[in-house]
Design a protein around this motif. Sequence first.
Motif, PDB file in Angstrom:
ATOM      1  N   GLY A 167       1.293   1.448  -9.240  1.00 34.35           N
ATOM      2  CA  GLY A 167       1.057   2.868  -9.034  1.00 34.35           C
ATOM      3  C   GLY A 167       1.367   3.714 -10.244  1.00 34.35           C
ATOM      4  O   GLY A 167       0.601   4.624 -10.596  1.00 34.35           O
ATOM      5  N   CYS A 180       4.072  15.878  -0.896  1.00 38.80           N
ATOM      6  CA  CYS A 180       2.617  15.649  -0.959  1.00 38.80           C
ATOM      7  C   CYS A 180       1.841  16.904  -0.548  1.00 38.80           C
ATOM      8  O   CYS A 180       0.878  17.289  -1.200  1.00 38.80           O
ATOM      9  N   CYS A 204       1.090   4.058  -3.056  1.00 36.52           N
ATOM     10  CA  CYS A 204       0.782   5.466  -2.803  1.00 36.52           C
ATOM     11  C   CYS A 204       1.901   6.388  -3.272  1.00 36.52           C
ATOM     12  O   CYS A 204       1.654   7.365  -3.988  1.00 36.52           O
ATOM     13  N   ALA A 211       0.829  -1.207   0.000  1.00 34.19           N
ATOM     14  CA  ALA A 211       0.000   0.000   0.000  1.00 34.19           C
ATOM     15  C   ALA A 211       0.861   1.253   0.000  1.00 34.19           C
ATOM     16  O   ALA A 211       0.581   2.218  -0.727  1.00 34.19           O
ATOM     17  N   PHE A 263      -2.448   8.502   3.440  1.00 30.18           N
ATOM     18  CA  PHE A 263      -2.022   7.111   3.627  1.00 30.18           C
ATOM     19  C   PHE A 263      -0.558   7.037   4.046  1.00 30.18           C
ATOM     20  O   PHE A 263      -0.187   6.266   4.935  1.00 30.18           O
ATOM     21  N   LEU A 264       0.293   7.840   3.399  1.00 27.85           N
ATOM     22  CA  LEU A 264       1.711   7.806   3.727  1.00 27.85           C
ATOM     23  C   LEU A 264       1.976   8.356   5.124  1.00 27.85           C
ATOM     24  O   LEU A 264       2.850   7.848   5.836  1.00 27.85           O
ATOM     25  N   TRP A 286       2.114   6.306  -7.076  1.00 23.88           N
ATOM     26  CA  TRP A 286       0.982   6.931  -7.773  1.00 23.88           C
ATOM     27  C   TRP A 286       1.184   8.442  -7.863  1.00 23.88           C
ATOM     28  O   TRP A 286       1.090   9.024  -8.957  1.00 23.88           O
ATOM     29  N   CYS A 327      -2.886  10.142  -1.230  1.00 24.00           N
ATOM     30  CA  CYS A 327      -1.605   9.459  -0.998  1.00 24.00           C
ATOM     31  C   CYS A 327      -0.915  10.012   0.246  1.00 24.00           C
ATOM     32  O   CYS A 327      -0.324   9.252   1.025  1.00 24.00           O
TER      33      CYS A 327
END
Length: 461
Positions: free
Chosen positions: A376, A312, A246, A242, A415-416, A249, A412
Motif C-alpha cells: 500500500g 477517510c 487499504c 485487503a 472497503f474499510l 494506501w 479505501c
Amino acid sequence: MSQNPPTASEQRRIAVACIIGNFLEYFDFALYGFFAVAIGANFFPSDDATTELLQSLAVFGVAFFLRPLGGLVFGLIGDRVGRRASLSISITVMGVATTLIGVLPGYDSIGVLAPVLLVLIRCVQGLSVGGEWGASSAFLIETAAPGRRGVRGSYPSMAAAMGLIGGSLLALSFGLALNDDQLSAWGWRVPFLVAAPLGLIGLYIRRRLEDTPVFREIERASDRPRAKARDAVRADQWRALAVTFCFSWICGVGLFYLGSYVVNFLASAGGLKSTQAALLTAVGLGVYAALCPVAGRLSDVYGRRRTVLFGCVGHAVCAIPIFWLLSTGSVPLILLGLVVYAVIQAPINANTSLILIELFPASSRLTGGSLGFNLGVGPPSGFGPLLAAWLVATTGLNYSPGFFLAAVAVVCGLFLYRLLPETAGRDLLLEHDATRDGALSGGGKSVPGPVGSAESGRKHG
C-alpha cells in the motif's frame, strides 16, 4: 498474556529505540527529495537540467518497488528470529546505506558506475525501510500496557513526521548557507552523513532490548506454528491483506502528499518563496506529529474502526477544499488548510501501526502484515506526488491534487467500512486474523469487548 509488560523505564527505552529508526527512514526521504537536483547533476550529468532531475527522482522511486520484498524478508526475520533481530538489522542496513549516499563518488569520478551504485544503494534502502515499520510497530504495541496500545502505536507516525521536519530543515539550512556551486559540489552530501551516528545510537539501544513478551511466548510454545514465506499470501487471509492494503494506501498517499508534495505545491501554485513554503510545511508536519498520540489515545477510547473511518471521510470531504486553501498564497489560509489536513490525516496514520499488528495471527503477523502494508505505501502511494503534479499540469486547476486524494479516500473508506473489524483490545497471542473473529464467535461483526481491554478476544485462543 502470561508475562508482565515492561516497566515504565523499559518502555521509554523501547520507544526511543523504535522512534530513531522511523525518524531515520523519513529523514533520508526528506533529504533526497530536497537535494534531488544536486544528486541528478552529480550522478546523471546532462545538458538538460530537467532530464537530470527526472532521472534522480526515478532512482528515488526505486525504493518504493523494493519495500514489499523488504517487508516480507524482515517480516520473516521478525517472526522467526525475533522482533529485536529485525529491528537491529534494519537500522544497521538503513544507516549504512544512507551514509553511503553521502560519500558515493559522482559520475565525473567513476563514470557510469556511479549511477549504478546509487541505484543499488536505493534498492538496499527500500529493503530495509520495508522491514522497519512493521518491526518497530510490533515492538511498541506488543510491549504496551493494557489500554495504552493506541498511544504507543502512534509513535512510528509521529517519528516519521519528525524525520521529515528534521531532514527538510537541515537541508534548508544548508541551502541557505551555501551558494549553488558549493551545494552541488559537496554541500548536499553532508546532511546524509548524519545517518551514521543516528544509526549507531539506534543499534546500540536496540541491541540492549529484551524481545517482546509476545515473541517470547511464541518461542516457548512448541505447539504454535512457525512463520513461512507463504503465510504472507495465504488464501484464508485475503480479507486481512485487503484491509492492510487499504489503510496503508490512504495513509501513504496522505503522508507523502504532506511530506514531499505540499512544499513544492506552495511554491508553484501558491506563489510562495521556497524558504517560506518549507517553513509552513514544517509547521503543518509539526501539528500532525503532535496530533498522532492524541489520535492514538482516541482510538483506545473509541476504537480503531471509528477513528480510521473518520479520517477517510475527512479526506473525501476536505481534500479539494484543502488544496484550494493551499493555493491561495495567503499564509493564514494556508495554515488553516494544513491544520485541517493534520486533523484528518493523524487518525488514519496513528492507527496504521495498531491495526497492522492487531489484525494478524501472532506467529506470522510481521510476515503477512508487512507485505500488505508495504504494497500500500509502496508504488501506489509513492507516485502520488507525481500524479498530483500531473493533474495540475493537465487540468490547470490548482486544487486538482485533491481529486486523487479524495478518490483514494473514498475507495479505501468503502472497503474499510465493509471489511475492517474492531481490533482494539484484541489478544495479541491469537492465531487467526481479526477478520475471522465474527465467524469464529458464531457470526456477526466482531466487537471484541471493551475498547482497550487486553483480555478481550482471549476466548478464541
